[in-house]
Design a protein around this motif. Sequence first.
Motif, short mmCIF file in Angstrom:
data_model
loop_
_atom_site.label_atom_id
_atom_site.label_comp_id
_atom_site.label_asym_id
_atom_site.label_seq_id
_atom_site.Cartn_x
_atom_site.Cartn_y
_atom_site.Cartn_z
N LYS A 111 -20.97 1.89 16.56
CA LYS A 111 -22.30 2.41 16.24
C LYS A 111 -22.26 3.81 15.64
O LYS A 111 -23.01 4.14 14.72
CB LYS A 111 -23.14 2.46 17.52
N ALA A 112 -21.35 4.66 16.18
CA ALA A 112 -21.35 6.07 15.77
C ALA A 112 -20.89 6.25 14.32
O ALA A 112 -21.14 7.29 13.71
CB ALA A 112 -20.42 6.85 16.70
N GLY A 113 -20.21 5.27 13.77
CA GLY A 113 -19.75 5.38 12.38
C GLY A 113 -18.33 5.92 12.30
O GLY A 113 -17.84 6.59 13.23
N ALA A 114 -17.68 5.64 11.17
CA ALA A 114 -16.26 5.98 11.01
C ALA A 114 -16.03 7.49 11.05
O ALA A 114 -15.07 7.98 11.65
CB ALA A 114 -15.75 5.39 9.69
N GLU A 115 -16.92 8.24 10.41
CA GLU A 115 -16.72 9.69 10.29
C GLU A 115 -16.62 10.34 11.68
O GLU A 115 -15.78 11.22 11.90
CB GLU A 115 -17.89 10.29 9.52
N ASN A 116 -17.47 9.87 12.59
CA ASN A 116 -17.46 10.43 13.95
C ASN A 116 -16.17 10.15 14.70
O ASN A 116 -15.86 10.82 15.68
CB ASN A 116 -18.64 9.90 14.74
N LEU A 117 -15.43 9.13 14.25
CA LEU A 117 -14.13 8.85 14.88
C LEU A 117 -13.01 9.57 14.12
O LEU A 117 -11.83 9.43 14.45
CB LEU A 117 -13.86 7.35 14.87
N GLY A 118 -13.38 10.32 13.06
CA GLY A 118 -12.38 11.06 12.30
C GLY A 118 -11.70 10.22 11.23
O GLY A 118 -10.62 10.56 10.75
N ILE A 119 -12.33 9.10 10.84
CA ILE A 119 -11.71 8.24 9.82
C ILE A 119 -12.43 8.46 8.50
O ILE A 119 -13.65 8.22 8.39
CB ILE A 119 -11.83 6.74 10.19
N SER A 120 -11.70 8.93 7.47
CA SER A 120 -12.40 9.15 6.20
C SER A 120 -12.03 8.10 5.15
O SER A 120 -12.79 7.86 4.22
CB SER A 120 -12.12 10.56 5.67
N ARG A 121 -10.87 7.46 5.28
CA ARG A 121 -10.46 6.44 4.31
C ARG A 121 -9.65 5.35 4.99
O ARG A 121 -8.83 5.65 5.87
CB ARG A 121 -9.58 7.06 3.22
N ALA A 122 -9.86 4.12 4.53
CA ALA A 122 -9.07 3.01 5.08
C ALA A 122 -7.97 2.63 4.10
O ALA A 122 -8.23 2.42 2.93
CB ALA A 122 -9.97 1.81 5.34
N ARG A 123 -6.75 2.57 4.61
CA ARG A 123 -5.62 2.08 3.80
C ARG A 123 -5.51 0.56 3.98
O ARG A 123 -5.42 -0.19 3.03
CB ARG A 123 -4.34 2.77 4.28
N ILE A 124 -5.57 0.14 5.24
CA ILE A 124 -5.48 -1.29 5.56
C ILE A 124 -6.55 -1.61 6.62
O ILE A 124 -6.67 -0.91 7.62
CB ILE A 124 -4.09 -1.64 6.14
N SER A 172 0.83 -1.21 0.00
CA SER A 172 0.00 0.00 0.00
C SER A 172 0.87 1.26 0.00
O SER A 172 0.45 2.31 -0.50
CB SER A 172 -1.00 0.00 1.15
N ALA A 173 2.11 1.15 0.51
CA ALA A 173 3.03 2.31 0.47
C ALA A 173 3.47 2.59 -0.96
O ALA A 173 3.48 3.74 -1.40
CB ALA A 173 4.24 2.06 1.36
N ILE A 174 3.82 1.54 -1.70
CA ILE A 174 4.32 1.82 -3.06
C ILE A 174 3.18 2.15 -4.02
O ILE A 174 3.41 2.68 -5.09
CB ILE A 174 5.22 0.68 -3.63
N GLU A 175 1.95 1.82 -3.63
CA GLU A 175 0.80 2.20 -4.46
C GLU A 175 0.25 3.56 -4.06
O GLU A 175 -0.79 3.99 -4.59
CB GLU A 175 -0.33 1.15 -4.33
N ASP A 176 0.89 4.20 -3.07
CA ASP A 176 0.45 5.52 -2.62
C ASP A 176 -0.99 5.52 -2.13
O ASP A 176 -1.74 6.47 -2.42
CB ASP A 176 0.55 6.51 -3.79
N ILE A 177 -1.38 4.49 -1.43
CA ILE A 177 -2.75 4.45 -0.87
C ILE A 177 -2.75 5.26 0.42
O ILE A 177 -2.01 4.94 1.35
CB ILE A 177 -3.19 2.99 -0.55
N SER A 178 -3.56 6.30 0.45
CA SER A 178 -3.62 7.09 1.69
C SER A 178 -4.76 6.57 2.56
O SER A 178 -5.58 5.78 2.12
CB SER A 178 -3.80 8.57 1.37
N GLY A 179 -4.81 7.05 3.80
CA GLY A 179 -5.87 6.62 4.72
C GLY A 179 -5.28 5.96 5.94
O GLY A 179 -4.07 5.96 6.14
N ASP A 180 -6.17 5.39 6.75
CA ASP A 180 -5.76 4.89 8.07
C ASP A 180 -5.69 3.36 8.12
O ASP A 180 -6.17 2.66 7.24
CB ASP A 180 -6.74 5.41 9.12
N TYR A 181 -5.07 2.90 9.20
CA TYR A 181 -4.96 1.46 9.49
C TYR A 181 -5.98 1.12 10.56
O TYR A 181 -6.02 1.76 11.61
CB TYR A 181 -3.54 1.16 9.97
N LEU A 182 -6.82 0.14 10.27
CA LEU A 182 -7.86 -0.24 11.25
C LEU A 182 -7.72 -1.71 11.59
O LEU A 182 -7.78 -2.56 10.69
CB LEU A 182 -9.26 0.00 10.67
N GLU A 183 -7.53 -1.99 12.88
CA GLU A 183 -7.42 -3.39 13.31
C GLU A 183 -8.58 -3.72 14.25
O GLU A 183 -8.77 -3.05 15.26
CB GLU A 183 -6.07 -3.62 14.01
#
Length: 237
Positions: free
Chosen positions: A145-158, A45-56
């Motif tokens: 429940k609150a959804g990703a946006e409410n946690l400040g996450i707009s895109r997932a990288r992994i 994902s680094a060499i593909e320039d995928i931006s966003g967050d890591y969610l485990e």
Amino acid sequence: MSKFGILTKLNFLQDIASALVAWVNPAIVHNLEKYYALKKVHYLSAIEDISGDYLEFGVFTGSSFCHSLRCCKNLLKLNPELDKTKFYGFDSFAGFGELSEEDEHPFYKDENFATSLKAVEKRAAGAAGGLGWRLVPGFFSESLKAGAENLGISRARIIFIDSDTYASANDALTFCIPITQQGTYVVLDDFFSYRGSKKAGVARAFDEFLENGGFEARPVLNYGNGGAVYVISEIKN
Ligand SMILES: C[S@@+](CC[C@H](N)C(=O)[O-])C[C@H]1O[C@@H](n2cnc3c(N)ncnc32)[C@H](O)[C@@H]1O
């Protein structure tokens, strides 16, 4: 003399290798291969320039979460933009909670997964360097429940699903639908659990995620005792 030459006479070497492999704890083999799989996913994902967050989802004692922080830190020279990645770890820190009949499994039991949020926070702080991270405690049915946006996450990288059961994987992947992009890597531990059924466990949740999100995915690799990695290759609508 057979085509394998001297090798056929050296059974003791085969026996030493076999005894070693048979002796190693399967959980160790699984975790080592998981570490390699995560390293590859961070790299790809680094060499593909995928931006966003890591969610485990399913952090337990924080081993794979800290490993991911280390992998990312080590790739900063390759892609300095990675320092924008924020690491989110979701876990009840109290095991599985009540399982439905369909999620019952001989190994997925609370007593195998007792842990402490404080201890994991300390471990993550030690591994993070300058990277941003946050642990979100609670059962997914509540904490997401609150959804990703409410946690400040707009895109997932992994996205890393390591919570074992259908219900938990379904909560996690449903939460991820709005933040999934083309190129998001999805790591699925326990993909072949429940005796290989596609109608149970993580495999079922992943099929429903693809269907409900309108995603196409391509397999990237398999690892350990039944882990699989996919990349989202197309968003249909
Ligand atoms: C296999 S462990 C995670 C291992 C970790 N990723 C690692 O490799 O170090 C599974 C974790 O999922 C968590 N979990 C399972 N179901 C959950 C749910 N419905 N909500 C929150 N956490 C859950 C458990 O508490 C447990 O810590």
